[in-house]
Structures are given as structure tokens and as C-alpha cells.
Enzyme design. Structure first.
Site, PDB file in Angstrom:
ATOM      1  N   HIS A 269       0.877  -1.182   0.000  1.00  0.00           N
ATOM      2  CA  HIS A 269       0.000   0.000   0.000  1.00  0.00           C
ATOM      3  C   HIS A 269       0.914   1.232   0.000  1.00  0.00           C
ATOM      4  O   HIS A 269       1.733   1.395  -0.898  1.00  0.00           O
ATOM      5  CB  HIS A 269      -0.914  -0.111   1.235  1.00  0.00           C
ATOM      6  N   HIS A 308      -2.218  -2.169  -9.822  1.00  0.00           N
ATOM      7  CA  HIS A 308      -3.226  -1.627  -8.908  1.00  0.00           C
ATOM      8  C   HIS A 308      -4.452  -2.516  -8.934  1.00  0.00           C
ATOM      9  O   HIS A 308      -4.794  -3.051  -9.988  1.00  0.00           O
ATOM     10  CB  HIS A 308      -3.606  -0.200  -9.321  1.00  0.00           C
ATOM     11  N   ASP A 364       2.715   5.639  -6.545  1.00  0.00           N
ATOM     12  CA  ASP A 364       3.963   5.516  -5.791  1.00  0.00           C
ATOM     13  C   ASP A 364       5.204   5.423  -6.666  1.00  0.00           C
ATOM     14  O   ASP A 364       6.322   5.482  -6.159  1.00  0.00           O
ATOM     15  CB  ASP A 364       3.902   4.281  -4.879  1.00  0.00           C
TER      16      ASP A 364
END
Ligand code: CMC
Length: 430
Positions: A269, A308, A364
Site C-alpha cells: 500500500h 493496482h 507511488d
């Protein structure tokens, strides 16, 4: 003839048909319970261990269309918010459901500013952490500890109390983060400066040295604000789900936020941004990228910052971050890792393995590279995710609490354990 907005299920075990209502594109899992083989049968359940196809709530906050790479908050496209809004305005939007007018925004900013200080005891508490404690561990524990300073937060059904805790949480997260950082570096804590913007104040608390006032470079201050907008909410992700789940037991918002932040800490995450930099450093140079990609395909680790659960297209946030990176580099100088990251992206997106699985860069992938250029240590990256995500967690928590018929979150299980058996005394177990 069954009505159109229903689903007919045939149970081949019994040859019985059941008609189940479809509302807003979903069936109620509880309706499956009428599918039974016998009167005393518990009824059918759905098995969905990672909630891959289970809507856990009805929400009006954030909309993601993963196939098309679309993200909207309260209907507003993320691209418009990132270029025209500010983080605090987006936080207001998430929590109250509409953009504030000038007066509302001024009051909101004033209220957040008023609550940036931490109780002095917090400093003593933080001093107990080991000198190299990970800032996320410190953040999780300190946010939980706020619960002990504000017992009034237990009054979760009182709208005024919820408002106050909201100001406190959004205001104090940067201060906690900065104290954790200064503790690690052995530097004296810097008090909040209420004359600065939300991100300007954070940078001051982190980076101020001897000077009376720290003035952040406006390009970097703005870039950080954009990054905060991009991280503010992302509907029912792992940490939002933790926030709702903990909140559903009517725990106070500080411990619920600590739980959400703990979920964020994991490398799958919010911890991925830190892991991306580690990965890029290990790859080292462009010539090693093909070998690295080959290893990933052979199951030797993951390409961090890629893939994702919801996006099966380019994460729109990653696109904005890549553009923001160029503005940051004009001030800080180019972080050479960006060119390596772009090469990894290029090779991965040409590769069948990633194409077939629809694996694209996520938020990210590029964020850590900007943060590093701005002078943040990689251990601080997930903290920089947690600070803005706090507004999203609060919006999700509040929506959950005020939803009609809200009950404690309590999933079912498919029990596959032992049949009943008799206890064997210790001496007879062999
Ligand atoms: N590198 C290589 N293969 C991958 C990756 C990756 N990053 N992500 C998924 N896959 C493969 C996976 O091995 C599987 O292949 P197969 O079907 O052959 O078994 C397939 O793609 C589906 O993956 P999954 O694990 O079932 O997908 P998921 O929806 O459960 O996981 C994820 C989503 C984000 C955890 C995963 O893509 C991942 O681990 N990515 C790397 C970590 C990361 O960047 N996390 C940040 C997420 S975005 C920010 C946030 O919300 O926190």
C-alpha cells in the site's frame, strides 16, 4: 416473467429458482442466504477474501473508473483539483461534499491552523522511541496516543465533537511527522508557524535550523501541496477500509486513524513509495533494467510502484506526478533516478507480461523520486502519504458513521477446520 432489475439464480442442488433484486448495479449478499438446500441450512454466502468484487459501502466521496484511468472527488476530476485547488480545499471538499466559498475556506484554514500544536507531553512520549525508529511506527503510535489526550473524541455521534477532532487530526499530522523526523536526526523540535501555508509549515518544522523564519521555495511548497491533493483519498483502499472497520466499532477517530495509518505502512500500500527507491537503487543503471524485468517475470520479486487493484490503465495521479517532477527538478536539479524510472516504465510497458496483466505505474512509482529531490529521506515517504490521506480517512469514517443502518463491520468465514473432537489431557498427547 421476472422483473428487469432482478437476478434469477438457479440452485442446481435443489432445482429451485430464486429472484434477487439488483440495486445500483449490485445484489445484496444477504439475499443469497435464502438459497438453501434444507430449512435448517445456514444459506449461501459469497466468498471474497480480498473484497475483489464486494462493495462494502455506498459512498459519495470518490469515484474511480479503473479501466479508463479516471479519478474524481465529489465529481471533480483529479486533474482539475491538482491544477486549480489547494490541499486544504480538497480536504474540505472530501469531508463536507462541496467546494467551500471564500468565507468557509478562510474559517476552515483558520481552524486547522489553530490546532497545529501538540501537547507538550507528546514530546516526552516521542523521546522514548529508539534513535532510528521508523517514522511510520512513530506516527502510528503517536496518533493513537492522541486518543488519551482527547477523551472527548469518544463522543463520535456529536457533530461538533467530530468537527473538532477533524481539525485536530488534519492539523497535528504534519507536526507529529516533523517531530518524528527531528527526533531521528537528533535535532530540536520546531514549533508550528501559523503564518505559513499547510505545506510551508510542514517544511519549516522539518527543515528550519538557526534562522528565525524558514521560507520554503514556493515551487517546492506548491509541488508538495499538489502531491498532497493527489494522495488525499482513493475510495475503499486497504487503509480506508481499516478506518471504516475500526470506526464501525465506535472507537474514537484517533485510534481509528492510527489503524488506518498502520494499514498504509505496508509495502503493498503506501509503503510502496519507499520500496520503489530501494528497488531503483538496486537496479542501479539503465543497462540492468532488462535483467531486472526478466527476474520480476520469473517471480523473483515485484516491480514496485506498478499495478493496482482498481486501475487497469495508467494511474492518473502518476501522470500528474511525472509532470510535477519536472517543475521540482528545475529548482532542485534533476534526480537521476527519474531517468532510470522512465526506462523501467518504458521497458515494462512494452513487455507482454505487464501489458497482458494491465500493470501500469501507480501513484507511488514517481512520488518518492520527487520527495527525494526535495530533501526528504526515503523513510519519510509513507509519512508524506499519511498526512494528506488523513482527510480522506476522516471523510470515509464520517460517511460510515452517518450512514443509515450503520452496524459493526463483521465479515463471515467459510469454516474448514476440524469437526468436533474431545479434549486430550496434556499427558496423553504423545
Ligand atoms: N510486479 C509484477 N507482477 C505484478 C505486479 C507487480 N508490481 N502487480 C501485480 N502483478 C501480477 C501478479 O503476480 C499477478 O500475476 P498472475 O495473474 O500471473 O498471478 C497479477 O499481476 C495480478 O496481481 P495481484 O497481486 O492479484 O493484484 P492485486 O490487485 O491483488 O494487487 C497490488 C494489487 C497493488 C498490491 C499489486 O499490483 C502490487 O503488489 N504492486 C506493487 C506494490 C505497489 O506498487 N503498491 C502500491 C499500490 S498504489 C498506492 C496505494 O494505494 O497504496
Amino acid at each position: 416473467m421476472p422483473s428487469q432489475d432482478t437476478l434469477t439464480i438457479r440452485d442446481n442442488r435443489t432445482d429451485k429458482d430464486y429472484e434477487i433484486e439488483i440495486v445500483d448495479g449490485a445484489i445484496r449478499a444477504l439475499d443469497l442466504r435464502k438459497v438453501k438446500v434444507a430449512e435448517d441450512d445456514f444459506g449461501l454466502m459469497s466468498y471474497d477474501p480480498a473484497f475483489t468484487n464486494t462493495a462494502s459501502c455506498r459512498s459519495e466521496i470518490t469515484m474511480i473508473d479503473g479501466e479508463r484511468g479516471i479519478l474524481r472527488h465529489r465529481g471533480y476530476p483529479i486533474e482539475q483539483l491538482a491544477t486549480q485547488s489547494s490541499y486544504l480545499e480538497v480536504a474540505y471538499l472530501l469531508i463536507y461534499g462541496h467546494l467551500p466559498n471564500e468565507k468557509q475556506l478562510a474559517e476552515w484554514e483558520e481552524n486547522i491552523t489553530l490546532h497545529t500544536m501538540l501537547h507538550e507531553n507528546t514530546k516526552k512520549f516521542m523521546e522514548g522511541f529508539h534513535h532510528d525508529a521508523h517514522p511510520m511506527g512513530v506516527l502510528v503510535s503517536t496518533v493513537a496516543a492522541l486518543s488519551t489526550f482527547y477523551p472527548d473524541a469518544k463522543d463520535i455521534h456529536n457533530e461538533e465533537s467530530r468537527k473538532l477532532q477533524t481539525y485536530r487530526l488534519i492539523a497535528k499530522m504534519p507536526t507529529i511527522a516533523a517531530y518524528a523526523y527531528r527526533h531521528r536526526r537528533g535535532l530540536p523540535y520546531v514549533y508550528p508557524d501559523n503564518g505559513l501555508s499547510y505545506t510551508g509549515n510542514l517544511m519549516s518544522m522539518l527543515f528550519k535550523m538557526q534562522r528565525d523564519k524558514f521560507v520554503a521555495n514556493p515551487v517546492l511548497e506548491k509541488a508538495l501541496d499538489i502531491l498532497f491533493i493527489l494522495h488525499a483519498d482513493h475510495e475503499q483502499n486497504c487503509s480506508a477500509n481499516a478506518m471504516r472497520s475500526i470506526g464501525s466499532s465506535h472507537a474514537d477517530p484517533y485510534v481509528a486513524t492510527a489503524g488506518a495509518a498502520a494499514a498504509l505502512y505496508g509495502p503493498l500500500h503506501g509503503g510502496a513509495n519507499e520500496a520503489v527507491l530501494k528497488m531503483l537503487r538496486e537496479i542501479g543503471s539503465k543497462k540492468n533494467v532488462p535483467k531486472f524485468i526478466k527476474d520480476v517475470k520469473e517471480g523473483k520479486g515485484r516491480l514496485m510502484g506498478f499495478g493496482h487493484r482498481v486501475y487497469k490503465n495508467y494511474d492518473p495521479r502518476a501522470k500528474i506526478i511525472r509532470d510535477t517532477a519536472e517543475q521540482v527538478f528545475e529548482v532542485t536539479g534533476r534526480n537521476p533516478l527519474i531517468d532510470l524510472a522512465m526506462e523501467v516504465e518504458r521497458i515494462a510497458l512494452e513487455d507482454d507480461y505487464f501489458v497482458k496483466r494491465k500493470l501500469y505505474p501507480n501513484v507511488d512509482f514517481y512520488s518518492g523520486i520527487i520527495y527525494e529531490a526535495m530533501g526528504f529521506h526515503s523513510r519519510a515517504f509513507t509519512v508524506l502519504f499519511a498526512i494528506p490521506r488523513t482527510s480522506g480517512w476522516i471523510a470515509q469514517w464520517q460517511e460510515m458513521l452517518t450512514e443509515e443502518g450503520q452496524r459493526i463491520a463483521r465479515p463471515r468465514q467459510v469454516y474448514l477446520g476440524s469437526e468436533p473432537r474431545n479434549y486430550v489431557p496434556l499427558g496423553k498427547r504423545g
